[in-house]
Design a protein around this motif. Structure first.
Motif, mmCIF file in Angstrom:
data_model
loop_
_atom_site.group_PDB
_atom_site.id
_atom_site.type_symbol
_atom_site.label_atom_id
_atom_site.label_comp_id
_atom_site.label_asym_id
_atom_site.label_seq_id
_atom_site.Cartn_x
_atom_site.Cartn_y
_atom_site.Cartn_z
ATOM 1 N N ARG A 44 0.813 -1.212 0.000
ATOM 2 C CA ARG A 44 0.000 0.000 0.000
ATOM 3 C C ARG A 44 0.849 1.266 0.000
ATOM 4 O O ARG A 44 0.481 2.277 -0.552
ATOM 5 C CB ARG A 44 -0.937 0.002 1.212
ATOM 6 N N TYR A 45 2.016 1.208 0.654
ATOM 7 C CA TYR A 45 2.838 2.418 0.756
ATOM 8 C C TYR A 45 4.124 2.324 -0.055
ATOM 9 O O TYR A 45 5.012 3.140 0.090
ATOM 10 C CB TYR A 45 3.154 2.707 2.224
ATOM 11 N N LYS A 123 2.716 -4.431 5.865
ATOM 12 C CA LYS A 123 1.272 -4.672 5.852
ATOM 13 C C LYS A 123 0.577 -4.062 7.065
ATOM 14 O O LYS A 123 -0.586 -3.707 7.001
ATOM 15 C CB LYS A 123 0.999 -6.175 5.786
ATOM 16 N N TYR A 124 1.298 -3.986 8.171
ATOM 17 C CA TYR A 124 0.668 -3.500 9.398
ATOM 18 C C TYR A 124 1.267 -2.164 9.840
ATOM 19 O O TYR A 124 1.362 -1.877 11.025
ATOM 20 C CB TYR A 124 0.812 -4.550 10.509
ATOM 21 N N GLU A 126 0.301 0.919 9.868
ATOM 22 C CA GLU A 126 -0.474 1.851 10.709
ATOM 23 C C GLU A 126 -0.530 1.380 12.151
ATOM 24 O O GLU A 126 -0.535 2.196 13.065
ATOM 25 C CB GLU A 126 -1.902 2.024 10.177
ATOM 26 N N ILE B 367 -6.785 3.877 1.798
ATOM 27 C CA ILE B 367 -5.540 3.118 1.974
ATOM 28 C C ILE B 367 -5.513 2.431 3.343
ATOM 29 O O ILE B 367 -5.089 1.291 3.462
ATOM 30 C CB ILE B 367 -4.300 4.023 1.754
ATOM 31 N N ARG B 368 -5.980 3.107 4.366
ATOM 32 C CA ARG B 368 -5.893 2.558 5.720
ATOM 33 C C ARG B 368 -7.018 1.562 6.005
ATOM 34 O O ARG B 368 -6.822 0.617 6.761
ATOM 35 C CB ARG B 368 -5.945 3.710 6.745
ATOM 36 N N GLU B 371 -8.128 -0.650 1.511
ATOM 37 C CA GLU B 371 -6.989 -1.357 0.909
ATOM 38 C C GLU B 371 -6.325 -2.294 1.918
ATOM 39 O O GLU B 371 -5.823 -3.354 1.547
ATOM 40 C CB GLU B 371 -5.984 -0.366 0.318
ATOM 41 N N PHE B 372 -6.315 -1.914 3.188
ATOM 42 C CA PHE B 372 -5.783 -2.823 4.202
ATOM 43 C C PHE B 372 -6.599 -4.111 4.202
ATOM 44 O O PHE B 372 -6.054 -5.217 4.192
ATOM 45 C CB PHE B 372 -5.813 -2.175 5.592
ATOM 46 N N ASN B 375 -5.879 -6.074 0.967
ATOM 47 C CA ASN B 375 -4.485 -6.507 0.851
ATOM 48 C C ASN B 375 -4.121 -7.556 1.899
ATOM 49 O O ASN B 375 -3.418 -8.518 1.610
ATOM 50 C CB ASN B 375 -3.592 -5.266 0.966
ATOM 51 N N VAL B 376 -4.591 -7.354 3.120
ATOM 52 C CA VAL B 376 -4.158 -8.218 4.222
ATOM 53 C C VAL B 376 -5.225 -9.248 4.576
ATOM 54 O O VAL B 376 -4.986 -10.446 4.503
ATOM 55 C CB VAL B 376 -3.797 -7.367 5.457
#
Lengths: 202, 455
Positions: A44-45, A123-124, A126, B367-368, B371-372, B375-376
């Protein structure tokens, strides 16, 4: 009690391309390209950094603002106390180790923050940033040059700073590759249970 | 920040009703639009704003028979004439759009944007008009009215559209037969109480821009603030459901109807009735499924840590790991949408017709939050150390992933799970507040001209 055959000669660490993630008995090393990853896999980043025989991790290096060294050092005691108060405050990161270093290059002082853990940091991210804030590590980051002043309301800027200051390893080694902290703790628990059992049988 | 009240007063007269209220709609129409001229786009918007329901005007006991929602892609805001300076203040993921972030979202292989329908991956996609209607007749009437309106305006074209209808009018179910809409986040400040077993009310800033969020701050917003305040982001996804393939799979996995139903429940984490496996691990309990006070009153960490009831890789456990994940209050999203296509009768063979779910997922940060999750939770094969699994329903499946069903003494592992769904389209939209819609329609100088530097 011998649980596996111990080789007569110490094993040579191997540089491997496709490492076996299941055989913890064979030490492994992984040479990593300059970019920090083998193939671009977009997270994502930004591109994701791979898991190595030494697990996931980061090494963040940044210059500190002049005159802030003492404040940064004092933070060490603060975190020690925080952990004494709540030993599980950092649990979400599934850490093995954290290392905090201050060093000089010429007249300039630098801060290095190295973490080794089982969570995929990319992935984590945040969750990690939330923990940094909870444990007050942001008070150190605020002493680093280039750290975004609006970090409290701008998590993407915080993450951008971390990624820009992350220095990927070019080689990582694991004596017991890919073993997670949870697995180590499980094995130690089992060992303790066996000891207790043997004591009880005396 | 101390000057902000702890519980935000939601500006319900400015927030579009879409994420605040679940309307009693049984039909819907999504119209995906392109603006060939800015002036036409603004004229189209100007004529529709008064039809957009607000959080204040639309309640769940709404006497209306249709509800309108309007949202825009980043290209759409530009097509309306919004200047580069405000456009650049939108977050990168929204600017890029869902199609450009396919690898991150996990829409690869058969789910890749190259295969999407309805020009949803095209930069020409500018806006979506979402119409929820009390019934199909009202939906058809509104569709015709919108068609007439578009032909009067000119230079605003429909790229594609989708009709949706409830397939079980008595209760919310999707095509595979599972009861739907069993969980939703409760927003702080709305007065709604969280059901037992659910998270406490979530701060409004997790869904609407301009409010305190669960991180304890009011995140930076696209500028000028008047454009973004009370707005939200929407991620649209259209999932085709392969009902025939799903039923064939169940028949292969179980000799008896009960065995098949158990496999279906293990994939979902709930029986088709909605009863959760953690509370009803051995057999279905339909009364529990429909009892919204009880059906969410469970956790995983204490009640089912190893997944003997609900497998760790089951859909509901991946999409809402409850007490087994951190910062859950920061992962909440609001889903709005429904089923499209006709119901495939119980014993009918696959007819090749497209049917599925098309939904919008609302949040304050794509995104937070969105998408999290994709993606996860949905597509990471290593999720919770599973190793080689993806979400059995919404993950991108190609026959190479597994599904583990913990069981004593030996677990059951389904190798090479087939794809039960295909993503046929997706897009990111910004759902502005009413004041922002008015500014956009008016081509307000605050948005369409570069702000002058103050010396």
């Amino acid at each position: 009690m011998v649980t596996h055959v111990i080789p007569k000669e110490p094993l040579e660490p191997q540089v491997v391309e496709t490492a076996s993630e299941t055989d913890w008995t064979k030490p492994q090393a992984m040479a990593i390209p300059k970019e920090g990853y083998f193939k671009v896999e977009q997270g994502r980043y930004g591109p994701l950094f791979p898991r190595t025989p030494a697990c996931h991790g980061f090494t963040i290096i940044a210059k500190i603002k002049p005159g802030t060294e003492e404040e940064i050092r004092q933070y060490g005691k603060k975190l020690e106390n925080a952990l004494a108060g709540d030993p599980y405050v950092l649990a979400p990161l599934q850490l093995h180790y954290l290392r905090w270093v201050l060093f000089a290059i010429g007249q300039d002082k630098y801060f290095m923050y190295q973490g080794i853990f089982d969570t995929d940091f990319d992935k984590y991210t945040e969750d990690a940033v939330a923990l940094f804030t909870q444990t007050g590590i942001n008070t150190i980051f605020e002493k680093l040059e280039g750290f975004p002043s609006d970090w409290r309301t701008n998590v993407p800027a915080f993450i951008k700073f971390l990624r820009e200051h992350q220095c990927p390893s070019f080689l990582e080694y694991g004596e017991y590759p890919y073993v997670t902290a949870v697995e180590i703790k499980k094995a130690l628990k089992l060992k303790r249970a066996f000891s207790d059992m043997l004591d009880q049988m005396q | 920040m101390s000057w902000l009240p702890r519980v935000a007063m939601l500006e319900v007269d400015d927030i579009q009703h879409f994420l605040l209220t679940r309307t009693p709609a049984l039909a819907a129409r999504y119209e995906f639009l392109t603006f060939r001229k800015s002036v036409a786009g603004r004229a189209w918007l100007a004529g529709l704003i008064d039809k957009v329901g607000t959080g204040k005007s639309v309640g769940s006991a709404s006497p209306d028979s249709r509800w309108v929602t309007l949202a825009f892609t980043w290209n759409g805001l530009r097509a309306l004439g919004v200047d580069e300076v405000p456009l650049e203040t939108f977050p990168e993921e929204f600017r890029q759009g869902m199609a450009a972030r396919a690898e991150i979202v996990g829409t690869t292989g058969a789910n890749h944007p190259d295969h999407w329908v309805g020009e949803l991956a095209s930069p020409a996609l500018h806006a979506v008009a979402v119409l929820f209607a009390r019934d199909v007749a009202e939906r058809e009437r509104c569709k015709k009215e919108h068609d007439r309106y578009l032909s009067r305006i000119g230079d605003v074209d429909v790229l594609s559209g989708l009709d949706l209808e409830a397939i079980h009018p008595g209760e919310p179910r999707e095509h595979f037969g599972y009861r739907d809409r069993l969980t939703h986040p409760v927003i702080e400040g709305t007065g709604e109480e969280a059901p037992l077993g659910s998270l406490p009310p979530i701060k409004a800033g997790e869904f609407f821009l301009g409010y305190l969020d669960e991180g304890g701050s009011r995140p930076v917003m696209p500028q000028p603030e008047i454009l973004s305040r009370n707005g939200s982001y929407l991620a649209y996804l259209r999932f085709q459901e392969h009902v025939g393939a799903f039923r064939d799979f169940l028949r292969q996995q179980g000799q008896t109807r009960d065995e098949q139903e158990l496999v279906a429940a293990k994939l979902m984490g709930r029986w088709r009735s909605g009863a959760p496996l953690v509370l009803a691990p051995q057999k279905d309990d339909p009364a529990l499924g429909v009892d919204l006070r009880r059906t969410n009153n469970f956790d995983y960490g204490k009640m089912d840590p190893y997944g003997y009831g609900c497998p760790v890789g089951a859909h509901i456990r991946r999409m809402n790991p409850r007490d087994t994940a951190d910062n859950m209050q920061r992962r909440q999203m609001i889903r709005r949408g429904g089923t499209y296509g006709s119901l495939l009768a119980e014993d009918a063979p696959e007819d090749g017709a497209e049917r599925g779910i098309a939904a919008f997922i609302g949040c304050a940060s794509l995104i937070r939050q969105f998408e999290f999750a994709m993606n996860v939770w949905v597509n990471d094969p290593r999720f919770k150390d599973l190793g080689n699994e993806r979400d059995p329903f919404v993950g991108t499946q190609d026959g190479t992933f597994d599904m583990t069903i913990p069981k004593r003494p030996v677990r059951k592992k389904i190798k090479g799970l087939p794809a039960f769904t295909t993503i046929r389209g997706g897009a990111y939209f910004f759902l502005p507040g009413i004041r922002a819609l008015r500014l956009l329609a008016a081509g307000d100088p605050a948005l369409v001209q570069k702000p002058r530097k103050v010396s």
